[in-house]
Motif scaffolding. Structure first.
Motif, PDB file in Angstrom:
ATOM      1  N   TYR A   1      28.638  -5.969 -64.582  1.00  0.00           N
ATOM      2  CA  TYR A   1      27.193  -6.158 -64.395  1.00  0.00           C
ATOM      3  C   TYR A   1      26.460  -4.975 -65.006  1.00  0.00           C
ATOM      4  O   TYR A   1      26.776  -3.812 -64.715  1.00  0.00           O
ATOM      5  CB  TYR A   1      26.855  -6.285 -62.896  1.00  0.00           C
ATOM      6  N   VAL A   2      25.468  -5.265 -65.848  1.00  0.00           N
ATOM      7  CA  VAL A   2      24.662  -4.203 -66.446  1.00  0.00           C
ATOM      8  C   VAL A   2      23.262  -4.330 -65.868  1.00  0.00           C
ATOM      9  O   VAL A   2      22.541  -5.304 -66.134  1.00  0.00           O
ATOM     10  CB  VAL A   2      24.651  -4.302 -67.985  1.00  0.00           C
ATOM     11  N   ASP A   3      22.908  -3.338 -65.029  1.00  0.00           N
ATOM     12  CA  ASP A   3      21.631  -3.389 -64.310  1.00  0.00           C
ATOM     13  C   ASP A   3      20.480  -2.924 -65.221  1.00  0.00           C
ATOM     14  O   ASP A   3      20.717  -2.334 -66.295  1.00  0.00           O
ATOM     15  CB  ASP A   3      21.740  -2.499 -63.054  1.00  0.00           C
ATOM     16  N   ALA A   4      19.248  -3.137 -64.733  1.00  0.00           N
ATOM     17  CA  ALA A   4      18.049  -2.844 -65.532  1.00  0.00           C
ATOM     18  C   ALA A   4      17.994  -1.385 -65.980  1.00  0.00           C
ATOM     19  O   ALA A   4      17.510  -1.087 -67.076  1.00  0.00           O
ATOM     20  CB  ALA A   4      16.804  -3.194 -64.720  1.00  0.00           C
ATOM     21  N   ASP A   5      18.497  -0.467 -65.135  1.00  0.00           N
ATOM     22  CA  ASP A   5      18.363   0.961 -65.452  1.00  0.00           C
ATOM     23  C   ASP A   5      19.618   1.551 -66.096  1.00  0.00           C
ATOM     24  O   ASP A   5      19.756   2.767 -66.202  1.00  0.00           O
ATOM     25  CB  ASP A   5      18.055   1.735 -64.156  1.00  0.00           C
ATOM     26  N   ALA A   6      20.553   0.698 -66.531  1.00  0.00           N
ATOM     27  CA  ALA A   6      21.838   1.212 -67.037  1.00  0.00           C
ATOM     28  C   ALA A   6      21.651   2.029 -68.307  1.00  0.00           C
ATOM     29  O   ALA A   6      20.739   1.771 -69.102  1.00  0.00           O
ATOM     30  CB  ALA A   6      22.782   0.044 -67.306  1.00  0.00           C
ATOM     31  N   ASP A   7      22.536   2.992 -68.498  1.00  0.00           N
ATOM     32  CA  ASP A   7      22.582   3.767 -69.739  1.00  0.00           C
ATOM     33  C   ASP A   7      23.368   2.928 -70.757  1.00  0.00           C
ATOM     34  O   ASP A   7      24.601   2.879 -70.712  1.00  0.00           O
ATOM     35  CB  ASP A   7      23.277   5.103 -69.448  1.00  0.00           C
ATOM     36  N   LEU A   8      22.653   2.273 -71.664  1.00  0.00           N
ATOM     37  CA  LEU A   8      23.334   1.348 -72.585  1.00  0.00           C
ATOM     38  C   LEU A   8      24.227   2.093 -73.582  1.00  0.00           C
ATOM     39  O   LEU A   8      25.221   1.547 -74.067  1.00  0.00           O
ATOM     40  CB  LEU A   8      22.319   0.465 -73.322  1.00  0.00           C
ATOM     41  N   ASP A   9      23.872   3.348 -73.872  1.00  0.00           N
ATOM     42  CA  ASP A   9      24.730   4.127 -74.779  1.00  0.00           C
ATOM     43  C   ASP A   9      26.130   4.273 -74.182  1.00  0.00           C
ATOM     44  O   ASP A   9      27.115   4.441 -74.896  1.00  0.00           O
ATOM     45  CB  ASP A   9      24.151   5.535 -75.003  1.00  0.00           C
ATOM     46  N   ARG A  10      26.167   4.263 -72.866  1.00  0.00           N
ATOM     47  CA  ARG A  10      27.450   4.390 -72.194  1.00  0.00           C
ATOM     48  C   ARG A  10      28.083   3.014 -71.974  1.00  0.00           C
ATOM     49  O   ARG A  10      29.283   2.819 -72.159  1.00  0.00           O
ATOM     50  CB  ARG A  10      27.203   5.072 -70.855  1.00  0.00           C
ATOM     51  N   ALA A  11      27.254   2.047 -71.549  1.00  0.00           N
ATOM     52  CA  ALA A  11      27.791   0.735 -71.175  1.00  0.00           C
ATOM     53  C   ALA A  11      28.395   0.001 -72.373  1.00  0.00           C
ATOM     54  O   ALA A  11      29.470  -0.604 -72.259  1.00  0.00           O
ATOM     55  CB  ALA A  11      26.691  -0.111 -70.538  1.00  0.00           C
ATOM     56  N   VAL A  12      27.703   0.057 -73.530  1.00  0.00           N
ATOM     57  CA  VAL A  12      28.135  -0.784 -74.660  1.00  0.00           C
ATOM     58  C   VAL A  12      29.557  -0.441 -75.125  1.00  0.00           C
ATOM     59  O   VAL A  12      30.424  -1.330 -75.185  1.00  0.00           O
ATOM     60  CB  VAL A  12      27.105  -0.741 -75.810  1.00  0.00           C
ATOM     61  N   PRO A  13      29.851   0.844 -75.428  1.00  0.00           N
ATOM     62  CA  PRO A  13      31.231   1.110 -75.881  1.00  0.00           C
ATOM     63  C   PRO A  13      32.288   0.810 -74.815  1.00  0.00           C
ATOM     64  O   PRO A  13      33.396   0.368 -75.149  1.00  0.00           O
ATOM     65  CB  PRO A  13      31.224   2.601 -76.243  1.00  0.00           C
ATOM     66  N   GLU A  14      31.938   1.031 -73.550  1.00  0.00           N
ATOM     67  CA  GLU A  14      32.921   0.727 -72.484  1.00  0.00           C
ATOM     68  C   GLU A  14      33.216  -0.773 -72.443  1.00  0.00           C
ATOM     69  O   GLU A  14      34.360  -1.196 -72.313  1.00  0.00           O
ATOM     70  CB  GLU A  14      32.381   1.172 -71.112  1.00  0.00           C
ATOM     71  N   ILE A  15      32.166  -1.578 -72.547  1.00  0.00           N
ATOM     72  CA  ILE A  15      32.345  -3.034 -72.473  1.00  0.00           C
ATOM     73  C   ILE A  15      33.062  -3.548 -73.717  1.00  0.00           C
ATOM     74  O   ILE A  15      33.950  -4.400 -73.634  1.00  0.00           O
ATOM     75  CB  ILE A  15      30.979  -3.733 -72.271  1.00  0.00           C
ATOM     76  N   VAL A  16      32.692  -3.002 -74.882  1.00  0.00           N
ATOM     77  CA  VAL A  16      33.348  -3.445 -76.122  1.00  0.00           C
ATOM     78  C   VAL A  16      34.846  -3.142 -76.033  1.00  0.00           C
ATOM     79  O   VAL A  16      35.694  -4.020 -76.270  1.00  0.00           O
ATOM     80  CB  VAL A  16      32.704  -2.776 -77.360  1.00  0.00           C
ATOM     81  N   ALA A  17      35.195  -1.931 -75.644  1.00  0.00           N
ATOM     82  CA  ALA A  17      36.619  -1.575 -75.570  1.00  0.00           C
ATOM     83  C   ALA A  17      37.334  -2.440 -74.537  1.00  0.00           C
ATOM     84  O   ALA A  17      38.412  -2.987 -74.809  1.00  0.00           O
ATOM     85  CB  ALA A  17      36.764  -0.091 -75.226  1.00  0.00           C
ATOM     86  N   ALA A  18      36.752  -2.588 -73.358  1.00  0.00           N
ATOM     87  CA  ALA A  18      37.441  -3.309 -72.282  1.00  0.00           C
ATOM     88  C   ALA A  18      37.558  -4.803 -72.566  1.00  0.00           C
ATOM     89  O   ALA A  18      38.403  -5.475 -71.991  1.00  0.00           O
ATOM     90  CB  ALA A  18      36.719  -3.086 -70.953  1.00  0.00           C
ATOM     91  N   SER A  19      36.722  -5.327 -73.448  1.00  0.00           N
ATOM     92  CA  SER A  19      36.810  -6.754 -73.754  1.00  0.00           C
ATOM     93  C   SER A  19      37.706  -7.039 -74.952  1.00  0.00           C
ATOM     94  O   SER A  19      38.222  -8.144 -75.087  1.00  0.00           O
ATOM     95  CB  SER A  19      35.409  -7.329 -74.009  1.00  0.00           C
ATOM     96  N   ILE A  20      37.910  -6.032 -75.816  1.00  0.00           N
ATOM     97  CA  ILE A  20      38.564  -6.287 -77.094  1.00  0.00           C
ATOM     98  C   ILE A  20      39.987  -5.744 -77.192  1.00  0.00           C
ATOM     99  O   ILE A  20      40.797  -6.239 -77.963  1.00  0.00           O
ATOM    100  CB  ILE A  20      37.679  -5.714 -78.244  1.00  0.00           C
ATOM    101  N   GLN A  21      40.307  -4.720 -76.401  1.00  0.00           N
ATOM    102  CA  GLN A  21      41.660  -4.161 -76.504  1.00  0.00           C
ATOM    103  C   GLN A  21      42.683  -5.275 -76.341  1.00  0.00           C
ATOM    104  O   GLN A  21      42.473  -6.218 -75.568  1.00  0.00           O
ATOM    105  CB  GLN A  21      41.879  -3.100 -75.423  1.00  0.00           C
ATOM    106  N   ALA A  22      43.789  -5.139 -77.048  1.00  0.00           N
ATOM    107  CA  ALA A  22      44.855  -6.163 -77.035  1.00  0.00           C
ATOM    108  C   ALA A  22      44.278  -7.533 -77.414  1.00  0.00           C
ATOM    109  O   ALA A  22      44.749  -8.574 -76.951  1.00  0.00           O
ATOM    110  CB  ALA A  22      45.581  -6.213 -75.703  1.00  0.00           C
ATOM    111  N   THR A  23      43.240  -7.514 -78.274  1.00  0.00           N
ATOM    112  CA  THR A  23      42.590  -8.757 -78.736  1.00  0.00           C
ATOM    113  C   THR A  23      42.125  -9.598 -77.536  1.00  0.00           C
ATOM    114  O   THR A  23      42.179 -10.830 -77.554  1.00  0.00           O
ATOM    115  CB  THR A  23      43.550  -9.544 -79.684  1.00  0.00           C
ATOM    116  N   GLY A  24      41.685  -8.895 -76.500  1.00  0.00           N
ATOM    117  CA  GLY A  24      41.176  -9.595 -75.312  1.00  0.00           C
ATOM    118  C   GLY A  24      42.273 -10.176 -74.433  1.00  0.00           C
ATOM    119  O   GLY A  24      41.984 -10.845 -73.448  1.00  0.00           O
TER     120      GLY A  24
END
Ligand code: NAP
Ligand code: MG
Length: 482
Positions: free
Chosen positions: A264-287
């Motif tokens: 969950y990405v809330d209204a006040d989230a730090d997107l600079d932090r959230a985006v790379p974390e989500i990209v890595a966690a969704s894509i590693q091992a080709t998902g």
């Protein structure tokens, strides 16, 4: 490094490992490199006879193994960890060749396996019990832990190094013996791991590997009367079958199953932090990870920006064979690619919109990382484990709706929240019905921390860390009077 030269370096004898011996069979099944479609080895397609032989070897080895001092067991585990480090390139090449993940991730997996083995080496000397007050005078009351006996370890293909290690290492620390049934797609890492154990001085028969099909070898193991516990990592559907069979036999199971993990990405989230974390966690091992983030629940006020940023990051990822320096490797097989592609087609038919632009990928079982917007919680892509490089975005109005959407799943493995507000973070974390919760962090776990899930994501004691003793030992209560 080319695939061919990597293969020459691997040099793994493809037979079963039973009682310290390597045994080939006339009946074989191929191990296929998903990046090339080439058969890289033929391993035994074993049956009941091989299962019986492996269980007999493990049962015969068990009393002497249980009688070794915990320090001896720790020393063997330490030597095994050292041998993994010495053979890291071979192991990583084997993992990439048999299931496709990129070499960088395969090397990371070796490193993680080493850390888990080192922890379990210490654990041999840390298995604990309780002392309790006695209501009778002059009576000592305490609990102790004893080995379970011979354990079946049934592993999936997506972590071909860590999965067997996560079962073998705590079993050895506890004094158990093991029969491993590796996944059909990825038996080579398990064979090499057990060869390294033998080199580390493990007595014959303590750990055995039987290659073959799940419906033949896996099923025969679970139903073998001398198997005293089953540790299984894999799909929820097979987990249910194993749990029923083990239930009838009244033996414990440790089930590590699938997930539909939401960030969950809330209204006040730090997107600079959230985006790379989500990209890595969704894509590693080709998902293809049980803990892959496969749903993003986006607060409507930041959803457009979040989606734009994830899509841009996805479109920059390079896709190709795991032996090249790319970000995303192939799916494990052409069947897996078809299954993920069918989920994508179904999502589009149900009204989801593809946001990522890139569609071209090398020929073979490849898919471009794909971000889907306008997903609703009832769509199949929001409910089922897709197991590929696909991320579904569900827009919500507030954190209350977010927690309802996140918990509206049969799975409950891991979940994340991104917010700067500690109260929102804690409320969400407390209400999320998952085994593991991450705040401002993807879903990666640590090598000494218990790991497991709720609901359809798991059953039985957690793996990793000190929690492993709850599965790999039995509790015995002692009343001692003079
Ligand atoms: P799978 O198809 O369930 O297979 C897992 C293992 O079970 C394989 O060794 C398989 O053998 C064997 N098996 C199949 N049918 C069996 C039966 N009737 N009795 C006994 N064993 C049987 O899973 P997978 O496709 O290899 O792995 C992907 C799944 O694992 C995903 O759902 C993923 O989420 C889950 N997973 C969970 C975790 C976790 O820790 N929670 C970690 C990693 C993966 P064959 O290969 O020969 O079919
Ligand atoms: Mg399978």
């Amino acid at each position: 490094m080319t695939i061919e030269s990597a293969l020459l370096d691997i040099a793994i004898a493809p037979g079963n490992r039973i009682g310290g011996a390597r045994a080939t069979l006339d009946r074989t099944q191929p191990v296929v490199d998903p990046a090339t479609g080439n058969t890289i080895a033929d391993v035994p397609r074993s049956g009941q006879a091989e299962v019986n032989a492996a269980v007999a070897a493990a049962v015969a080895a068990q009393p002497a193994w249980a009688a070794t001092s915990p320090q001896q067991r720790a020393d063997i585990l330490d030597r095994w960890a050292k041998l993994l480090a010495d053979n890291a390139d071979r192991l990583a090449a084997a993992a990439t060749a048999e299931m496709g993940k990129i070499l960088k991730e395969s090397k990371g997996e070796v490193g993680r396996a080493i850390t888990e083995i080192r922890f379990m080496s210490g654990e041999a000397l840390r298995i604990d019990g309780q002392t309790l007050p006695s209501v009778r005078p002059d009576t000592l009351v305490y609990t102790t832990r004893v080995p379970v006996g011979t354990v079946a370890a049934i592993t999936p293909w997506n972590f071909p190094i860590v999965s067997p290690v996560r079962k073998i290492a705590p079993a050895l620390a506890a004094g158990d013996t093991v029969v491993v049934k590796p996944a059909e797609q990825s038996p080579l890492c398990a064979l090499l791991l057990v060869d390294l154990l033998q080199e580390a001085g493990l007595p014959d028969g303590v750990v055995n590997v039987v290659c073959g099909r799940g419906s033949e070898v896996g099923d025969a193991l679970v139903n073998h009367p001398d198997i005293k516990a089953v540790s299984f990592t894999g799909s929820t559907s097979v987990g249910r079958q194993i749990s029923s069979a083990a239930g009838l036999r009244l033996i414990p199971v440790q089930l590590e199953l699938g997930g539909k993990n939401a960030a969950y990405v809330d209204a006040d989230a730090d997107l600079d932090r959230a985006v790379p974390e989500i990209v890595a966690a969704s894509i590693q091992a080709t998902g293809q990870r049980c803990t892959a983030i496969s749903r993003v629940i986006a607060h409507e006020s930041i959803a457009d920006e979040l989606i734009t940023r994830i899509a841009e990051a996805y479109d920059l990822l390079t896709v190709g064979p795991g032996t090249d320096s790319v970000d995303v490797g192939p799916l494990v097989s052409e069947d897996a690619r078809k299954s993920v592609a069918a989920y994508l087609d179904g999502a589009i038919a149900e009204g989801a919109e593809v946001v990522t632009k890139r569609t071209e990928v090398p020929s073979g079982p490849y898919l471009a990382p794909t971000l889907l917007d306008r997903v609703t919680p009832d769509m199949t892509v929001a409910r089922e484990e897709v197991f590929g490089p696909v991320l579904a975005v569900i827009r919500v109005a507030d954190a209350g709706e977010a927690i309802r959407v996140a918990n509206d799943s049969e799975y409950g493995l891991a979940g994340s929240i991104f917010t700067r507000d500690i109260a929102t973070a804690l409320r969400y974390a407390n209400q999320l019905d998952t085994g593991m919760v991450h705040v401002n962090h993807g879903t990666s776990s640590q090598a000494h921390v218990p790991f497991g899930g709720a609901g359809a994501s798991g059953l039985g004691p957690y793996s990793i860390g000190h929690a492993a003793q709850d599965f790999f030992t039995k509790v015995k209560v002692m009343y001692v009077s003079s």
